[in-house]
Design an enzyme around this catalytic site. Structure first.
Site, PDB file in Angstrom:
ATOM      1  N   GLU A   1     -10.392  -2.341   4.450  1.00 49.76           N
ATOM      2  CA  GLU A   1      -9.039  -1.893   4.776  1.00 49.76           C
ATOM      3  C   GLU A   1      -8.825  -0.508   4.163  1.00 49.76           C
ATOM      4  O   GLU A   1      -9.537  -0.100   3.255  1.00 49.76           O
ATOM      5  CB  GLU A   1      -7.985  -2.856   4.191  1.00 49.76           C
TER       6      GLU A   1
ATOM      7  N   ASP B   1       0.771  -1.253   0.000  1.00 51.82           N
ATOM      8  CA  ASP B   1       0.000   0.000   0.000  1.00 51.82           C
ATOM      9  C   ASP B   1       0.801   1.302   0.000  1.00 51.82           C
ATOM     10  O   ASP B   1       1.762   1.440   0.757  1.00 51.82           O
ATOM     11  CB  ASP B   1      -0.849   0.097   1.274  1.00 51.82           C
TER      12      ASP B   1
HETATM   13  C1  FRU Z   1      -3.782  -3.702   2.845  1.00 57.50           C
HETATM   14  C2  FRU Z   1      -3.162  -4.102   4.160  1.00 57.50           C
HETATM   15  C3  FRU Z   1      -3.518  -3.105   5.248  1.00 57.50           C
HETATM   16  C4  FRU Z   1      -2.401  -3.260   6.227  1.00 57.50           C
HETATM   17  C5  FRU Z   1      -1.217  -3.500   5.320  1.00 57.50           C
HETATM   18  C6  FRU Z   1      -0.157  -4.398   5.882  1.00 57.50           C
HETATM   19  O1  FRU Z   1      -3.111  -4.166   1.736  1.00 57.50           O
HETATM   20  O2  FRU Z   1      -3.555  -5.411   4.515  1.00 57.50           O
HETATM   21  O3  FRU Z   1      -4.797  -3.289   5.804  1.00 57.50           O
HETATM   22  O4  FRU Z   1      -2.216  -2.143   7.033  1.00 57.50           O
HETATM   23  O5  FRU Z   1      -1.740  -4.069   4.125  1.00 57.50           O
HETATM   24  O6  FRU Z   1       0.971  -4.412   5.074  1.00 57.50           O
END
Ligand code: FRU
Length: 495
Positions: free
Chosen positions: A188, A5
Protein backbone atom coordinates in the site's frame (compact mmCIF):
# COMPACT_ATOMS: atom_id res chain seq x y z
CA UNK A 1 -12.20 11.89 15.24
CA UNK A 2 -10.61 9.21 13.04
CA UNK A 3 -7.44 9.70 10.99
CA UNK A 4 -5.10 7.39 9.11
CA UNK A 5 -2.55 7.87 6.30
CA UNK A 6 -0.94 11.20 5.46
CA UNK A 7 -1.92 12.18 1.89
CA UNK A 8 -0.96 14.80 -0.67
CA UNK A 9 2.15 16.06 1.11
CA UNK A 10 3.27 19.05 -0.94
CA UNK A 11 5.16 22.28 -0.28
CA UNK A 12 3.85 25.42 -1.98
CA UNK A 13 4.39 29.13 -1.39
CA UNK A 14 5.91 28.72 2.03
CA UNK A 15 3.42 26.16 3.31
CA UNK A 16 3.78 22.46 4.04
CA UNK A 17 0.45 20.86 3.22
CA UNK A 18 -0.70 17.80 5.08
CA UNK A 19 -3.84 16.07 3.89
CA UNK A 20 -4.86 12.88 5.66
CA UNK A 21 -7.38 10.04 5.58
CA UNK A 22 -10.18 11.38 7.73
CA UNK A 23 -13.61 10.33 8.92
CA UNK A 24 -15.07 13.39 10.62
CA UNK A 25 -18.10 11.71 12.16
CA UNK A 26 -16.69 8.88 14.24
CA UNK A 27 -13.48 7.71 15.84
CA UNK A 28 -13.30 4.58 13.69
CA UNK A 29 -12.56 4.16 9.99
CA UNK A 30 -15.48 5.02 7.67
CA UNK A 31 -16.27 7.02 4.52
CA UNK A 32 -12.92 8.55 3.73
CA UNK A 33 -12.34 12.27 3.24
CA UNK A 34 -9.10 14.21 2.90
CA UNK A 35 -8.66 16.30 6.04
CA UNK A 36 -6.26 19.23 5.69
CA UNK A 37 -3.70 21.11 7.77
CA UNK A 38 -0.85 23.47 6.87
CA UNK A 39 2.36 24.49 8.55
CA UNK A 40 5.09 27.01 7.80
CA UNK A 41 7.68 25.34 10.04
CA UNK A 42 6.74 21.62 10.22
CA UNK A 43 6.09 22.12 13.93
CA UNK A 44 2.98 24.29 14.32
CA UNK A 45 -0.07 23.27 12.32
CA UNK A 46 -3.26 25.04 11.39
CA UNK A 47 -6.35 22.94 10.74
CA UNK A 48 -8.19 23.86 7.55
CA UNK A 49 -11.60 22.75 6.26
CA UNK A 50 -11.93 19.28 4.71
CA UNK A 51 -10.35 19.31 1.23
CA UNK A 52 -12.08 16.37 -0.47
CA UNK A 53 -15.40 14.66 0.28
CA UNK A 54 -16.51 11.20 -0.87
CA UNK A 55 -18.70 11.28 -4.00
CA UNK A 56 -20.71 8.97 -6.26
CA UNK A 57 -17.47 7.39 -7.56
CA UNK A 58 -16.35 6.39 -4.09
CA UNK A 59 -14.57 7.17 -0.86
CA UNK A 60 -11.45 9.32 -1.25
CA UNK A 61 -8.62 6.96 -0.39
CA UNK A 62 -4.92 7.76 -0.15
CA UNK A 63 -2.92 9.63 -2.75
CA UNK A 64 -0.48 12.43 -3.40
CA UNK A 65 -0.25 16.00 -4.66
CA UNK A 66 2.26 18.06 -6.62
CA UNK A 67 2.70 21.52 -8.09
CA UNK A 68 2.10 21.40 -11.84
CA UNK A 69 4.77 24.02 -12.54
CA UNK A 70 4.34 24.09 -16.36
CA UNK A 71 0.57 23.75 -16.20
CA UNK A 72 0.71 20.49 -18.18
CA UNK A 73 -2.81 19.73 -16.95
CA UNK A 74 -4.24 23.02 -18.16
CA UNK A 75 -5.94 23.54 -14.76
CA UNK A 76 -3.85 26.63 -13.92
CA UNK A 77 -5.32 30.12 -13.93
CA UNK A 78 -3.79 33.55 -14.55
CA UNK A 79 -0.36 32.15 -15.39
CA UNK A 80 0.03 30.52 -11.98
CA UNK A 81 0.72 26.79 -11.51
CA UNK A 82 -2.12 24.73 -10.04
CA UNK A 83 -1.80 22.19 -7.26
CA UNK A 84 -2.97 18.79 -8.51
CA UNK A 85 -3.94 15.90 -6.25
CA UNK A 86 -4.37 12.30 -7.36
CA UNK A 87 -6.23 9.84 -5.15
CA UNK A 88 -7.97 6.50 -5.19
CA UNK A 89 -11.72 6.41 -5.60
CA UNK A 90 -12.91 3.37 -3.64
CA UNK A 91 -16.38 2.34 -4.72
CA UNK A 92 -18.34 0.74 -1.85
CA UNK A 93 -21.34 -0.14 -4.01
CA UNK A 94 -19.10 -2.28 -6.20
CA UNK A 95 -17.35 -3.70 -3.14
CA UNK A 96 -20.66 -4.77 -1.63
CA UNK A 97 -21.66 -6.33 -4.94
CA UNK A 98 -18.51 -8.50 -4.72
CA UNK A 99 -16.88 -6.89 -7.75
CA UNK A 100 -13.12 -6.65 -8.10
CA UNK A 101 -12.89 -3.34 -9.95
CA UNK A 102 -13.60 -1.24 -6.86
CA UNK A 103 -10.60 1.09 -7.06
CA UNK A 104 -9.71 3.67 -9.72
CA UNK A 105 -7.77 6.94 -9.67
CA UNK A 106 -9.15 10.44 -9.81
CA UNK A 107 -7.63 13.91 -9.74
CA UNK A 108 -8.58 17.32 -8.36
CA UNK A 109 -6.94 20.74 -8.56
CA UNK A 110 -6.65 23.95 -6.61
CA UNK A 111 -5.77 27.47 -7.68
CA UNK A 112 -5.98 29.05 -4.25
CA UNK A 113 -3.04 27.55 -2.35
CA UNK A 114 -4.92 24.36 -1.57
CA UNK A 115 -7.81 26.11 0.18
CA UNK A 116 -10.50 24.77 -2.19
CA UNK A 117 -10.39 21.86 -4.60
CA UNK A 118 -12.26 21.07 -7.79
CA UNK A 119 -12.58 17.46 -8.82
CA UNK A 120 -11.85 16.83 -12.51
CA UNK A 121 -15.17 16.39 -14.33
CA UNK A 122 -14.09 13.26 -16.23
CA UNK A 123 -12.83 11.19 -13.29
CA UNK A 124 -11.60 8.51 -13.06
CA UNK A 125 -8.53 9.37 -15.13
CA UNK A 126 -6.98 5.99 -14.47
CA UNK A 127 -9.71 3.33 -14.44
CA UNK A 128 -9.20 -0.21 -13.21
CA UNK A 129 -9.46 -1.92 -16.58
CA UNK A 130 -7.83 -5.17 -15.49
CA UNK A 131 -10.03 -5.87 -12.48
CA UNK A 132 -7.28 -5.74 -9.90
CA UNK A 133 -8.79 -5.80 -6.43
CA UNK A 134 -5.99 -3.72 -4.88
CA UNK A 135 -5.18 -0.83 -7.19
CA UNK A 136 -4.54 2.25 -5.16
CA UNK A 137 -2.63 5.03 -3.43
CA UNK A 138 -1.18 6.92 -6.45
CA UNK A 139 2.07 8.80 -5.93
CA UNK A 140 2.73 11.36 -8.65
CA UNK A 141 6.21 12.60 -9.46
CA UNK A 142 7.47 14.78 -12.32
CA UNK A 143 10.24 12.99 -14.26
CA UNK A 144 12.43 15.79 -15.55
CA UNK A 145 14.52 13.67 -17.97
CA UNK A 146 11.51 12.49 -20.00
CA UNK A 147 9.36 15.55 -19.17
CA UNK A 148 6.50 13.34 -18.08
CA UNK A 149 4.48 12.63 -15.00
CA UNK A 150 4.99 9.24 -13.43
CA UNK A 151 2.50 7.66 -11.10
CA UNK A 152 3.26 4.68 -8.89
CA UNK A 153 0.35 2.54 -7.71
CA UNK A 154 0.24 -0.19 -5.08
CA UNK A 155 -1.28 -3.27 -6.70
CA UNK A 156 -1.46 -6.13 -4.20
CA UNK A 157 1.97 -7.74 -4.42
CA UNK A 158 3.71 -5.22 -6.66
CA UNK A 159 4.01 -1.58 -7.67
CA UNK A 160 2.91 -0.35 -11.11
CA UNK A 161 4.50 2.56 -12.95
CA UNK A 162 2.40 4.62 -15.35
CA UNK A 163 3.14 7.87 -17.19
CA UNK A 164 1.19 10.83 -18.56
CA UNK A 165 2.12 14.11 -20.22
CA UNK A 166 -0.65 15.97 -18.42
CA UNK A 167 -1.76 14.01 -15.31
CA UNK A 168 -4.87 12.95 -17.25
CA UNK A 169 -3.94 10.49 -20.03
CA UNK A 170 -2.10 7.56 -18.44
CA UNK A 171 -0.10 4.72 -20.04
CA UNK A 172 1.14 1.62 -18.20
CA UNK A 173 4.97 1.46 -18.20
CA UNK A 174 6.16 -1.39 -16.01
CA UNK A 175 5.76 -3.39 -12.81
CA UNK A 176 8.13 -3.89 -9.92
CA UNK A 177 8.46 -5.98 -6.84
CA UNK A 178 6.78 -9.38 -7.01
CA UNK A 179 10.13 -11.06 -6.46
CA UNK A 180 11.69 -8.49 -4.11
CA UNK A 181 11.17 -7.33 -0.58
CA UNK A 182 8.73 -8.37 2.12
CA UNK A 183 5.32 -9.73 1.13
CA UNK A 184 3.71 -10.65 4.44
CA UNK A 185 0.68 -8.59 3.42
CA UNK A 186 -0.63 -6.25 0.77
CA UNK A 187 1.52 -3.43 -0.63
CA UNK A 188 0.00 0.00 0.00
CA UNK A 189 0.95 3.68 -0.21
CA UNK A 190 4.10 3.78 -2.35
CA UNK A 191 6.35 6.79 -2.71
CA UNK A 192 8.94 7.35 -5.43
CA UNK A 193 11.62 10.02 -5.69
CA UNK A 194 15.21 10.76 -6.70
CA UNK A 195 17.63 11.45 -3.86
CA UNK A 196 21.29 12.36 -3.70
CA UNK A 197 23.58 9.98 -1.85
CA UNK A 198 24.96 11.87 1.15
CA UNK A 199 28.37 13.39 0.53
CA UNK A 200 28.42 12.55 -3.22
CA UNK A 201 26.97 13.92 -6.45
CA UNK A 202 25.34 10.57 -7.22
CA UNK A 203 21.54 10.34 -7.45
CA UNK A 204 19.47 7.22 -6.79
CA UNK A 205 15.76 6.55 -7.17
CA UNK A 206 13.98 5.22 -4.12
CA UNK A 207 10.69 3.37 -3.87
CA UNK A 208 9.11 3.49 -0.42
CA UNK A 209 6.63 0.68 -0.12
CA UNK A 210 4.29 0.33 2.81
CA UNK A 211 3.16 -3.17 3.69
CA UNK A 212 0.29 -4.44 5.83
CA UNK A 213 0.73 -6.79 7.62
CA UNK A 214 4.25 -8.23 7.52
CA UNK A 215 6.30 -5.78 9.58
CA UNK A 216 9.41 -6.80 11.52
CA UNK A 217 7.50 -6.63 14.81
CA UNK A 218 4.10 -7.48 13.32
CA UNK A 219 1.44 -5.59 11.42
CA UNK A 220 1.85 -2.44 9.35
CA UNK A 221 5.26 -1.15 8.34
CA UNK A 222 7.38 0.68 5.76
CA UNK A 223 10.08 -0.90 3.59
CA UNK A 224 12.16 0.68 0.82
CA UNK A 225 14.12 -0.13 -2.32
CA UNK A 226 17.09 1.72 -3.85
CA UNK A 227 17.86 1.67 -7.57
CA UNK A 228 17.61 3.62 -10.80
CA UNK A 229 14.80 4.72 -13.08
CA UNK A 230 15.12 5.23 -16.85
CA UNK A 231 11.71 6.80 -17.36
CA UNK A 232 10.10 3.39 -17.85
CA UNK A 233 11.50 0.79 -15.48
CA UNK A 234 12.70 0.85 -11.88
CA UNK A 235 15.66 -1.50 -11.40
CA UNK A 236 17.40 -2.23 -8.14
CA UNK A 237 20.99 -1.45 -7.32
CA UNK A 238 22.74 -4.89 -7.51
CA UNK A 239 23.76 -4.95 -3.82
CA UNK A 240 20.31 -3.83 -2.80
CA UNK A 241 18.74 -6.56 -4.95
CA UNK A 242 20.75 -9.14 -3.00
CA UNK A 243 19.58 -7.76 0.34
CA UNK A 244 15.89 -7.90 -0.61
CA UNK A 245 15.80 -11.28 -2.32
CA UNK A 246 14.27 -14.15 -0.35
CA UNK A 247 11.42 -12.11 1.06
CA UNK A 248 13.65 -9.86 3.10
CA UNK A 249 12.50 -6.29 3.81
CA UNK A 250 14.72 -3.29 4.53
CA UNK A 251 12.81 -1.09 6.95
CA UNK A 252 12.64 2.64 7.50
CA UNK A 253 11.30 2.17 11.04
CA UNK A 254 11.33 -0.99 13.17
CA UNK A 255 8.70 0.13 15.67
CA UNK A 256 5.09 -0.93 15.38
CA UNK A 257 3.64 2.52 14.96
CA UNK A 258 4.85 4.17 11.82
CA UNK A 259 2.73 3.28 8.80
CA UNK A 260 1.81 4.78 5.44
CA UNK A 261 4.92 6.97 5.50
CA UNK A 262 5.27 9.20 2.42
CA UNK A 263 7.32 12.29 1.60
CA UNK A 264 6.77 15.93 0.68
CA UNK A 265 6.80 16.90 -2.95
CA UNK A 266 8.21 20.18 -4.31
CA UNK A 267 10.50 21.29 -1.53
CA UNK A 268 12.65 24.10 -2.97
CA UNK A 269 16.02 22.96 -4.39
CA UNK A 270 17.70 25.34 -1.96
CA UNK A 271 16.31 23.20 0.87
CA UNK A 272 17.17 19.91 -0.77
CA UNK A 273 15.79 17.64 1.95
CA UNK A 274 13.49 14.64 1.55
CA UNK A 275 10.99 14.80 4.38
CA UNK A 276 8.87 11.89 5.55
CA UNK A 277 5.70 11.73 7.59
CA UNK A 278 3.97 8.58 8.81
CA UNK A 279 0.76 7.59 10.52
CA UNK A 280 1.58 6.71 14.11
CA UNK A 281 -0.47 3.55 14.42
CA UNK A 282 -0.85 0.01 13.19
CA UNK A 283 -3.88 -1.63 11.58
CA UNK A 284 -3.58 -4.41 14.20
CA UNK A 285 -5.24 -2.13 16.76
CA UNK A 286 -5.64 1.36 15.25
CA UNK A 287 -9.42 1.26 15.63
CA UNK A 288 -9.34 0.10 19.24
CA UNK A 289 -6.69 2.24 20.95
CA UNK A 290 -8.13 3.88 24.10
CA UNK A 291 -8.68 7.44 22.93
CA UNK A 292 -12.08 9.06 22.60
CA UNK A 293 -12.35 12.46 20.91
CA UNK A 294 -9.55 11.68 18.47
CA UNK A 295 -8.01 8.49 17.18
CA UNK A 296 -4.45 8.30 15.91
CA UNK A 297 -1.96 10.93 14.89
CA UNK A 298 0.98 11.56 12.60
CA UNK A 299 4.60 10.88 13.57
CA UNK A 300 7.12 13.67 13.91
CA UNK A 301 8.34 14.81 10.50
CA UNK A 302 11.68 13.23 9.62
CA UNK A 303 14.47 13.76 7.14
CA UNK A 304 15.55 10.78 5.03
CA UNK A 305 19.27 10.74 4.27
CA UNK A 306 20.62 8.11 1.86
CA UNK A 307 24.06 6.84 2.83
CA UNK A 308 26.44 4.41 1.15
CA UNK A 309 27.34 1.79 3.78
CA UNK A 310 29.38 -1.41 3.64
CA UNK A 311 26.04 -3.25 3.31
CA UNK A 312 24.86 -1.06 0.42
CA UNK A 313 22.62 2.02 0.27
CA UNK A 314 20.73 2.58 3.50
CA UNK A 315 18.62 5.36 4.94
CA UNK A 316 19.31 7.31 8.03
CA UNK A 317 16.17 8.91 9.34
CA UNK A 318 16.40 11.95 11.61
CA UNK A 319 13.85 14.22 13.22
CA UNK A 320 13.67 17.51 11.30
CA UNK A 321 15.88 20.25 12.70
CA UNK A 322 12.89 22.58 13.05
CA UNK A 323 11.81 20.57 16.12
CA UNK A 324 14.64 22.13 18.11
CA UNK A 325 12.47 25.23 18.37
CA UNK A 326 10.29 23.33 20.85
CA UNK A 327 13.05 22.99 23.44
CA UNK A 328 12.02 24.94 26.51
CA UNK A 329 14.23 24.01 29.46
CA UNK A 330 17.17 21.69 29.57
CA UNK A 331 18.65 19.40 32.15
CA UNK A 332 22.32 18.43 31.74
CA UNK A 333 23.21 14.99 33.03
CA UNK A 334 26.46 14.46 34.92
CA UNK A 335 28.99 12.70 32.71
CA UNK A 336 30.71 9.56 33.89
CA UNK A 337 30.19 5.95 34.71
CA UNK A 338 26.67 4.71 35.39
CA UNK A 339 26.69 1.55 37.45
CA UNK A 340 23.00 0.95 37.91
CA UNK A 341 20.64 3.83 37.35
CA UNK A 342 20.14 7.57 37.53
CA UNK A 343 16.79 8.34 39.04
CA UNK A 344 15.67 11.64 37.61
CA UNK A 345 12.27 11.90 39.20
CA UNK A 346 13.24 14.56 41.77
CA UNK A 347 15.88 16.17 39.60
CA UNK A 348 13.93 17.08 36.52
CA UNK A 349 11.91 20.18 37.14
CA UNK A 350 9.60 19.27 34.30
CA UNK A 351 7.52 16.30 33.24
CA UNK A 352 9.37 13.59 31.34
CA UNK A 353 6.06 12.66 29.68
CA UNK A 354 6.75 15.26 26.98
CA UNK A 355 10.48 15.50 26.58
CA UNK A 356 13.43 15.10 24.25
CA UNK A 357 16.56 13.16 25.17
CA UNK A 358 19.99 13.36 23.55
CA UNK A 359 22.38 10.85 25.13
CA UNK A 360 25.80 9.56 24.16
CA UNK A 361 27.40 6.51 25.73
CA UNK A 362 30.96 5.32 25.22
CA UNK A 363 30.86 1.63 24.35
CA UNK A 364 33.87 -0.50 25.21
CA UNK A 365 33.91 -1.81 21.65
CA UNK A 366 34.23 -0.27 18.25
CA UNK A 367 33.09 -2.56 15.47
CA UNK A 368 34.00 -0.36 12.54
CA UNK A 369 36.07 -2.45 10.12
CA UNK A 370 39.25 -0.47 10.78
CA UNK A 371 39.20 -1.37 14.46
CA UNK A 372 39.15 -4.98 15.58
CA UNK A 373 36.37 -5.87 17.94
CA UNK A 374 37.45 -5.86 21.58
CA UNK A 375 35.36 -6.23 24.70
CA UNK A 376 31.67 -6.01 23.92
CA UNK A 377 29.14 -4.27 26.14
CA UNK A 378 26.93 -7.13 27.27
CA UNK A 379 24.50 -5.19 29.45
CA UNK A 380 21.38 -3.15 28.76
CA UNK A 381 20.98 0.58 28.84
CA UNK A 382 17.92 2.71 28.38
CA UNK A 383 15.26 5.00 29.71
CA UNK A 384 12.32 4.01 31.84
CA UNK A 385 9.20 6.10 32.29
CA UNK A 386 6.80 5.20 35.08
CA UNK A 387 3.93 6.43 37.26
CA UNK A 388 2.70 5.90 40.82
CA UNK A 389 0.58 2.97 39.67
CA UNK A 390 3.72 1.06 38.74
CA UNK A 391 3.10 1.21 35.01
CA UNK A 392 6.37 1.41 33.08
CA UNK A 393 7.64 1.93 29.58
CA UNK A 394 11.25 1.02 28.77
CA UNK A 395 13.23 1.75 25.65
CA UNK A 396 16.94 1.18 25.08
CA UNK A 397 19.78 -0.98 23.83
CA UNK A 398 20.61 -4.59 24.69
CA UNK A 399 24.35 -5.16 24.16
CA UNK A 400 24.03 -8.93 24.46
CA UNK A 401 21.87 -9.13 21.39
CA UNK A 402 23.22 -5.98 19.74
CA UNK A 403 19.68 -4.68 19.37
CA UNK A 404 17.43 -1.87 20.47
CA UNK A 405 14.19 -2.66 22.26
CA UNK A 406 10.89 -1.09 23.20
CA UNK A 407 9.06 -2.70 26.08
CA UNK A 408 5.45 -1.59 26.51
CA UNK A 409 4.29 -4.87 28.06
CA UNK A 410 3.60 -3.14 31.42
CA UNK A 411 2.94 0.34 30.12
CA UNK A 412 -0.73 0.63 31.08
CA UNK A 413 -3.93 -0.15 29.23
CA UNK A 414 -3.59 -2.83 26.59
CA UNK A 415 -6.96 -4.54 27.15
CA UNK A 416 -8.11 -3.37 23.71
CA UNK A 417 -5.80 -5.71 21.78
CA UNK A 418 -4.25 -9.16 22.05
CA UNK A 419 -1.10 -8.14 20.24
CA UNK A 420 -0.42 -4.61 21.51
CA UNK A 421 1.56 -5.72 24.56
CA UNK A 422 2.30 -9.27 23.52
CA UNK A 423 6.09 -8.98 23.56
CA UNK A 424 9.12 -6.75 23.57
CA UNK A 425 9.78 -5.17 20.18
CA UNK A 426 13.30 -5.17 18.83
CA UNK A 427 15.45 -3.62 16.12
CA UNK A 428 19.02 -4.50 15.16
CA UNK A 429 21.81 -2.07 15.85
CA UNK A 430 23.03 -1.16 12.37
CA UNK A 431 25.82 1.20 13.36
CA UNK A 432 29.15 -0.25 14.35
CA UNK A 433 30.44 2.89 16.01
CA UNK A 434 31.97 2.90 19.47
CA UNK A 435 29.61 5.67 20.52
CA UNK A 436 25.99 4.78 21.19
CA UNK A 437 23.73 7.73 20.41
CA UNK A 438 20.18 7.84 21.63
CA UNK A 439 17.92 10.63 20.43
CA UNK A 440 14.42 10.21 21.72
CA UNK A 441 11.14 12.08 21.87
CA UNK A 442 8.40 11.18 24.30
CA UNK A 443 4.91 12.51 23.99
CA UNK A 444 2.19 11.54 26.46
CA UNK A 445 1.47 8.29 24.64
CA UNK A 446 4.37 7.76 22.23
CA UNK A 447 8.12 7.29 21.93
CA UNK A 448 10.16 8.06 18.80
CA UNK A 449 13.69 6.71 18.95
CA UNK A 450 16.41 7.80 16.49
CA UNK A 451 19.44 5.75 17.46
CA UNK A 452 22.96 6.24 16.10
CA UNK A 453 22.12 9.35 14.12
CA UNK A 454 19.00 7.72 12.64
CA UNK A 455 20.54 4.38 11.61
CA UNK A 456 17.95 2.50 13.68
CA UNK A 457 14.52 4.02 14.25
CA UNK A 458 11.60 2.86 16.40
CA UNK A 459 8.21 4.53 16.79
CA UNK A 460 5.92 3.12 19.46
CA UNK A 461 2.67 3.97 21.22
CA UNK A 462 1.69 3.25 24.84
CA UNK A 463 -1.30 4.13 27.01
CA UNK A 464 -0.54 4.64 30.71
CA UNK A 465 -3.67 5.11 32.78
CA UNK A 466 -1.94 7.98 34.60
CA UNK A 467 0.68 10.25 33.14
CA UNK A 468 4.30 9.03 33.27
CA UNK A 469 5.81 11.57 35.68
CA UNK A 470 8.90 9.60 36.73
CA UNK A 471 11.97 8.83 34.66
CA UNK A 472 15.25 7.04 35.08
CA UNK A 473 18.23 6.04 33.00
CA UNK A 474 19.05 2.40 33.71
CA UNK A 475 22.18 0.37 33.07
CA UNK A 476 21.91 -3.36 33.80
CA UNK A 477 24.40 -6.22 33.76
CA UNK A 478 27.44 -4.01 33.28
CA UNK A 479 28.49 -0.43 33.78
CA UNK A 480 28.67 2.13 31.06
CA UNK A 481 30.04 5.63 30.59
CA UNK A 482 27.75 8.47 29.69
CA UNK A 483 29.82 10.90 27.65
CA UNK A 484 27.10 13.52 27.29
CA UNK A 485 23.44 13.83 28.03
CA UNK A 486 20.74 16.50 27.79
CA UNK A 487 17.04 16.26 28.47
CA UNK A 488 14.72 18.95 27.21
CA UNK A 489 11.26 19.98 28.27
CA UNK A 490 9.18 20.65 25.17
CA UNK A 491 6.67 23.40 24.53
CA UNK A 492 3.18 22.58 23.40
CA UNK A 493 2.62 23.07 19.68
CA UNK A 494 -0.95 24.29 20.26
CA UNK A 495 -1.62 27.69 21.81
C1 FRU B 1 -3.43 2.31 4.19
C2 FRU B 1 -4.75 2.28 3.47
C3 FRU B 1 -4.58 2.67 2.01
C4 FRU B 1 -5.94 3.18 1.64
C5 FRU B 1 -6.37 3.88 2.91
C6 FRU B 1 -7.84 3.84 3.18
O1 FRU B 1 -3.52 2.53 5.54
O2 FRU B 1 -5.35 1.00 3.59
O3 FRU B 1 -4.12 1.63 1.18
O4 FRU B 1 -5.92 4.05 0.55
O5 FRU B 1 -5.67 3.24 3.97
O6 FRU B 1 -8.18 4.66 4.25
Amino acid sequence: MWMNDPNGLVFFEGEYHLFYQYYPERNVWGPMHWGHAVSRDLVHWEQLPIALYPDSLGYIFSGSAAVDWSNTSGFGENGKPPLVAMFTLHNMTREKAGRKDVESQGIAYSNDRGRTWTKYSANPVLPNTENQRDFRDPKIVWHEASKKWIVVLAVGDHAEFWSAPDLIHWTHLSDFGKEYGAHGGVWECPDFFPIRVEGTSETKWVLLQNLNPGGPNGGSCLQYFVGQFDGKTFSLDPDFAKSVSNGNGIWVDWGKDNYAGVTWSDLPKSDGRRLLLGWMSNWEYAQEVPTVAWRNAATLPRELVLTNTSEGYRFKCRPVKELKSLRKKSFELPKGEITEKIDLSDKLKFSPAQSEWVLEFKLPEDLTPAVSSVDRFRGSVGIELSNAKGETYRIGYDGNKNQFFSDRTKSGDHSFSKTFAAGIHTAPRISKAGVLRIHLYFDVASAELFADDGSTVMTELYFPTEIFNQAKIFVEGEKLTLSSGSIYALSRIWK
